[in-house]
Scaffold this active site. Structure first.
Site, short mmCIF file in Angstrom:
data_model
loop_
_atom_site.label_atom_id
_atom_site.label_comp_id
_atom_site.label_asym_id
_atom_site.label_seq_id
_atom_site.Cartn_x
_atom_site.Cartn_y
_atom_site.Cartn_z
N GLY A 15 2.29 2.51 10.91
CA GLY A 15 3.27 3.58 10.74
C GLY A 15 3.97 4.00 12.02
CB SER A 45 4.95 -1.43 12.27
OG SER A 45 4.51 -0.08 12.47
CD GLU A 72 -2.85 5.74 6.54
OE1 GLU A 72 -2.84 5.69 5.30
OE2 GLU A 72 -1.91 5.30 7.25
CD GLU A 101 -3.62 -2.20 7.47
OE1 GLU A 101 -2.50 -2.46 7.03
OE2 GLU A 101 -4.25 -1.15 7.21
CG HIS A 137 -5.95 2.17 5.04
ND1 HIS A 137 -5.51 3.14 5.91
CD2 HIS A 137 -4.96 1.25 4.97
CE1 HIS A 137 -4.29 2.82 6.33
NE2 HIS A 137 -3.93 1.68 5.77
CG ASN A 160 -1.74 1.20 1.40
OD1 ASN A 160 -1.85 2.01 0.48
ND2 ASN A 160 -2.36 1.36 2.57
CD1 TRP A 161 3.80 1.10 -2.80
CD2 TRP A 161 3.80 2.26 -4.72
NE1 TRP A 161 4.61 0.45 -3.69
CE2 TRP A 161 4.63 1.13 -4.87
CE3 TRP A 161 3.65 3.13 -5.81
CZ2 TRP A 161 5.31 0.86 -6.07
CZ3 TRP A 161 4.32 2.86 -7.00
CH2 TRP A 161 5.14 1.74 -7.11
CE LYS A 162 -0.21 3.34 4.73
NZ LYS A 162 -0.12 3.48 6.16
P1 PGA Z 1 2.59 0.54 7.81
O1 PGA Z 1 1.14 0.74 7.15
O2 PGA Z 1 3.17 -0.74 7.23
O3 PGA Z 1 3.37 1.75 7.39
O4 PGA Z 1 2.41 0.45 9.27
C1 PGA Z 1 0.30 -0.36 6.95
C2 PGA Z 1 -0.99 0.12 6.33
O5 PGA Z 1 -1.49 1.19 6.72
O6 PGA Z 1 -1.55 -0.54 5.44
#
Ligand code: PGA
Length: 256
Positions: free
Chosen positions: A172, A211, A97, A166, A95, A10-12
Site C-alpha cells: 500500500g 504495490s 494487516e 509480501e 496477512h 485482496n479487496w481487504k
Molecule cells: P497492495 O496490497 O497491493 O495495496 O500493496 C497488497 C496486499 O496487502 O495484499
C-alpha cells in the site's frame, strides 16, 4: 510446460456497499474473457462473499480469513464450516494487516492453516519482513514465520497451498520491491520450505505482493525478472482496468 500463474485480488475492507462489490466483480469477470494462462481469485470481505461470488464464473472465490472451530461461542468469528457454503476455494491467512492490527501470532495462523487444509480450501499464506533489512535478518524473519505458521504441516498436507511473499514496507505504499528482491525472497522461501519438509524439490507456488500495478506486474513473473508464480494484489484490485491490466500483462509474459 509452464504452470498457470495465479493472481489474487485482496479487496481487504473494500468496497463500502454490496452494490459496488457486485459491480466490481462483474467488471473484473468481463475483463477476464479470453484470458488463458492465469487463474484469478477474488477475495471480497465477508459480507459480500455471497453476492460478489455469484457474479464470478472465470474467477474463483477467496476469503480473507477463517476461524478454526466449526461452530460455537466465538463472537465475531466466521468459521471454515460456514465458508464452505459460499463457494469459497482459497483462503488468505497470515496477512500482515492481521498480524499487525489484530495481533495474530504464528500459533494462531498455524491453527487456521490446519483448519483450511482440513476444510479442503487452498491456503494462501502471507509472509514478509517488516522493514528493509539485511539478507541475514530477512532470512531469519521468513524462517520464523514459515516455521511457526507451518508447524506440523507436512509438504503433502500443504501440496495445494500457496505462499504470498509480501514485504510489509511495500504494501500500500506505492513503492513495490524490485523483481530482483522478490526473486531473492523466492529463493529464501524455497530453501526454508525444503529444510522444513526435508526435501530437495519444493513445488509450492510463491506469489509476490506489495504495490503491484499493471505497469510492474510482468516483471515480477517473467523468468528474467522476479520469476514469481503470480501476485497478491491489494489496492490495484479495486480498479477493474488496472487489475485486468495486471492479469493481461502477466499472461502475455507467460505465453510460450
Ligand atoms: P497492495 O496490497 O497491493 O495495496 O500493496 C497488497 C496486499 O496487502 O495484499
Amino acid at each position: 510446460m509452464t504452470k498457470k500463474l495465479l493472481v489474487i485480488a485482496n479487496w481487504k475492507m473494500n468496497p463500502d456497499s454490496p452494490g459496488r462489490a457486485v459491480r466490481l466483480a462483474k467488471e473484473v469477470e468481463k475483463g477476464l474473457r479470453g484470458v488463458k494462462n492465469v487463474s484469478v481469485v477474488i477475495a471480497p470481505p465477508y459480507p459480500f462473499l455471497e453476492s460478489a461470488g455469484r457474479a464470478l464464473k472465470r474467477a474463483k472465490l477467496g476469503a480473507q480469513d477463517l476461524f478454526w472451530q466449526n461452530v460455537g461461542p466465538y463472537t465475531g468469528e466466521v468459521s471454515w464450516r460456514q465458508l464452505k457454503h459460499l463457494k469459497v476455494k482459497y483462503v488468505i491467512l497470515g496477512h500482515s494487516e492481521r498480524r499487525i492490527h489484530l495481533g495474530e501470532t504464528d500459533q494462531v495462523i498455524n491453527k487456521k492453516i490446519k483448519a483450511a487444509i482440513k476444510a479442503g480450501f487452498i491456503p494462501v499464506l502471507a509472509v514478509g519482513e517488516q522493514k528493509r533489512m539485511s539478507n541475514k535478518k530477512m532470512h531469519r524473519a521468513l524462517l520464523r514465520q514459515l516455521s511457526g505458521d507451518l508447524a506440523g504441516v507436512s509438504a503433502r498436507a500443504f501440496r495445494k497451498g500457496v505462499i504470498a511473499y509480501e514485504p510489509v514496507w511495500a504494501i500500500g505504499t506505492g513503492l513495490s520491491a524490485t523483481p530482483r528482491h522478490a526473486k531473492k525472497a523466492l529463493g529464501m522461501i524455497k530453501e526454508i520450505l525444503a529444510g522444513l519438509w526435508k526435501t530437495k524439490k519444493v513445488s509450492t507456488p510463491v506469489l509476490y505482493g506489495g504495490s503491484v500495478k499493471a505497469g510492474n506486474a510482468a516483471a515480477f513473473v517473467s523468468t528474467k525478472g522476479g520469476a514469481m508464480q503470480g501476485m497478491l494484489v491489494g489496492g490495484a484490485s479495486l480498479k477493474p482496468k488496472e487489475f485486468i491490466g495486471i492479469v493481461r500483462n502477466s499472461s502475455s509474459i507467460n505465453v510460450k
